[in-house]
Enzyme design. Sequence first.
Site, PDB file in Angstrom:
ATOM      1  N   ASP A 158       2.713  35.096  55.022  1.00 41.28           N
ATOM      2  CA  ASP A 158       1.123  34.665  54.967  1.00 41.28           C
ATOM      3  C   ASP A 158       0.945  32.717  56.043  1.00 41.28           C
ATOM      4  O   ASP A 158       2.372  32.852  56.598  1.00 41.28           O
ATOM      5  CB  ASP A 158       0.872  33.731  53.709  1.00 41.28           C
ATOM      6  CG  ASP A 158      -0.539  33.342  53.839  1.00 41.28           C
ATOM      7  OD1 ASP A 158      -1.536  33.952  54.510  1.00 41.28           O
ATOM      8  OD2 ASP A 158      -0.936  32.434  52.992  1.00 41.28           O
ATOM      9  N   LEU A 174      18.968  49.701  57.033  1.00 44.84           N
ATOM     10  CA  LEU A 174      17.841  49.370  56.516  1.00 44.84           C
ATOM     11  C   LEU A 174      16.839  49.830  55.924  1.00 44.84           C
ATOM     12  O   LEU A 174      16.629  50.892  56.568  1.00 44.84           O
ATOM     13  CB  LEU A 174      17.965  47.648  57.065  1.00 44.84           C
ATOM     14  CG  LEU A 174      16.114  47.001  56.802  1.00 44.84           C
ATOM     15  CD1 LEU A 174      16.526  46.297  55.418  1.00 44.84           C
ATOM     16  CD2 LEU A 174      15.630  46.519  58.062  1.00 44.84           C
ATOM     17  N   HIS A 230      -1.426  35.916  64.491  1.00 44.26           N
ATOM     18  CA  HIS A 230      -1.633  37.666  64.302  1.00 44.26           C
ATOM     19  C   HIS A 230      -0.403  38.684  65.506  1.00 44.26           C
ATOM     20  O   HIS A 230       0.835  38.721  64.972  1.00 44.26           O
ATOM     21  CB  HIS A 230      -2.607  38.633  64.387  1.00 44.26           C
ATOM     22  CG  HIS A 230      -4.179  38.174  62.928  1.00 44.26           C
ATOM     23  ND1 HIS A 230      -2.610  37.668  61.878  1.00 44.26           N
ATOM     24  CD2 HIS A 230      -4.745  37.356  62.438  1.00 44.26           C
ATOM     25  CE1 HIS A 230      -3.628  37.416  61.013  1.00 44.26           C
ATOM     26  NE2 HIS A 230      -4.750  37.239  61.887  1.00 44.26           N
TER      27      HIS A 230
HETATM   28  C1  IPE Z   1      -1.912  37.960  51.640  1.00 43.24           C
HETATM   29  O1  IPE Z   1      -2.109  36.567  51.897  1.00 43.24           O
HETATM   30  C2  IPE Z   1      -1.875  39.605  52.296  1.00 43.24           C
HETATM   31  C3  IPE Z   1      -1.131  39.319  52.844  1.00 43.24           C
HETATM   32  C4  IPE Z   1       0.009  38.201  53.864  1.00 43.24           C
HETATM   33  C5  IPE Z   1      -0.669  40.931  53.713  1.00 43.24           C
HETATM   34  P1  IPE Z   1      -3.107  36.220  52.159  1.00 43.24           P
HETATM   35  O2  IPE Z   1      -3.784  34.907  53.029  1.00 43.24           O
HETATM   36  O3  IPE Z   1      -4.896  37.312  51.993  1.00 43.24           O
HETATM   37  O4  IPE Z   1      -3.636  35.864  50.211  1.00 43.24           O
HETATM   38  P2  IPE Z   1      -4.543  35.234  49.790  1.00 43.24           P
HETATM   39  O5  IPE Z   1      -6.224  35.041  49.776  1.00 43.24           O
HETATM   40  O6  IPE Z   1      -4.932  33.537  50.293  1.00 43.24           O
HETATM   41  O7  IPE Z   1      -4.372  34.545  48.360  1.00 43.24           O
HETATM   42  C1  IPE Z   2      -0.883  36.369  57.572  1.00 47.03           C
HETATM   43  O1  IPE Z   2      -1.775  35.473  57.937  1.00 47.03           O
HETATM   44  C2  IPE Z   2      -1.644  37.998  57.333  1.00 47.03           C
HETATM   45  C3  IPE Z   2      -2.036  38.775  56.877  1.00 47.03           C
HETATM   46  C4  IPE Z   2      -3.289  38.628  55.599  1.00 47.03           C
HETATM   47  C5  IPE Z   2      -2.825  40.293  57.631  1.00 47.03           C
HETATM   48  P1  IPE Z   2      -2.781  34.991  57.361  1.00 47.03           P
HETATM   49  O2  IPE Z   2      -4.214  35.634  58.530  1.00 47.03           O
HETATM   50  O3  IPE Z   2      -3.579  34.771  55.910  1.00 47.03           O
HETATM   51  O4  IPE Z   2      -3.008  33.302  57.418  1.00 47.03           O
HETATM   52  P2  IPE Z   2      -3.743  32.360  56.955  1.00 47.03           P
HETATM   53  O5  IPE Z   2      -3.304  32.695  55.830  1.00 47.03           O
HETATM   54  O6  IPE Z   2      -4.982  32.257  57.003  1.00 47.03           O
HETATM   55  O7  IPE Z   2      -3.213  31.338  57.903  1.00 47.03           O
HETATM   56 MG    MG Z   3      -3.864  33.372  54.194  1.00 43.79          MG
END
Ligand code: IPE
Ligand code: IPE
Ligand code: MG
Length: 254
Positions: free
Chosen positions: A21, A132, A38
């Site tokens: 995240d 792995l 990303h």
């Molecule tokens: C969880 O992250 C999903 C992934 C890392 C793929 P999110 O950014 O979607 O989670 P919330 O919405 O903060 O709970």
């Molecule tokens: C995690 O990073 C990647 C996915 C959920 C696909 P986020 O896109 O959730 O990044 P934040 O949480 O908005 O910083």
């Molecule tokens: Mg996120």
Amino acid sequence: MTQNTLRFPVPGGIHVGIIMDGNGRWAHERQRPRSVGHRRGARAVRQVVEAAPDFGIGTLTLFAFSSDNWRRPGPEVRTLFRLFRTYLRAETEKCVREGVRLRVIGRRDRLPDDLLGAIDEAEAATHAGRKLFLRVALDYSARASILEAASRSNGALRDEDDFAAILGDVIHDAGPAPDLDLLIRTGGEQRLSDFLLWEAAYAELYFSPRHWPDFGPDGLGEAVEEFHRRERRFGRVTAEGNPAAEAIRREAAG
Ligand code: IPE
Ligand code: IPE
Ligand code: MG
């Protein structure tokens, strides 16, 4: 009680799950679009996967796209899917060379065809990898999978292993859903967001304030070190006499 640290596809390795995240916030802090975050996140995946076996990780499960992430704007979802496809196509050969077996877990019926093609190719090509076991969770929801496994089981379950086997089938895994040893979340939030709820019953939880693109092999090493300092008791008074805990301690001692 299932404590299947010892029955992973890669003998001896621990199972680490990562909620990757913070890509968006990483980009935002640099006044860049979320897509840049990303892309940097994908680069971070390459580095972490490469380093994982050196940290005694046998199975690595990465949360790449949750079923709730469909709620994001269409262009962001499409960017993510493009990145997954590019990642799979670019990394398959390296995975074969390095002995990485790749498996995508989650729903398959809503993914675009070109991504499905890349998944099939990557899974087939890396099938024999034993160093792995890399599981990438795409369109994954733990709750939805548990619900589906429960409805498929038809009340005919002998034990938790039976359920894990059905759950593995539901998420298109190569075998029964393996218990998780260590669950890492980057990006500062301290929640599970519907990731591996069944498998994480006794997982050690580790939260890092670092955004995923900055976590890297160093972050993973620190998390695994911390994991080995924990005492896993699985309900007992001490960790003594617990084969899973003893195996982990032996591994930590080298
Ligand atoms: C969880 O992250 C999903 C992934 C890392 C793929 P999110 O950014 O979607 O989670 P919330 O919405 O903060 O709970
Ligand atoms: C995690 O990073 C990647 C996915 C959920 C696909 P986020 O896109 O959730 O990044 P934040 O949480 O908005 O910083
Ligand atoms: Mg996120």
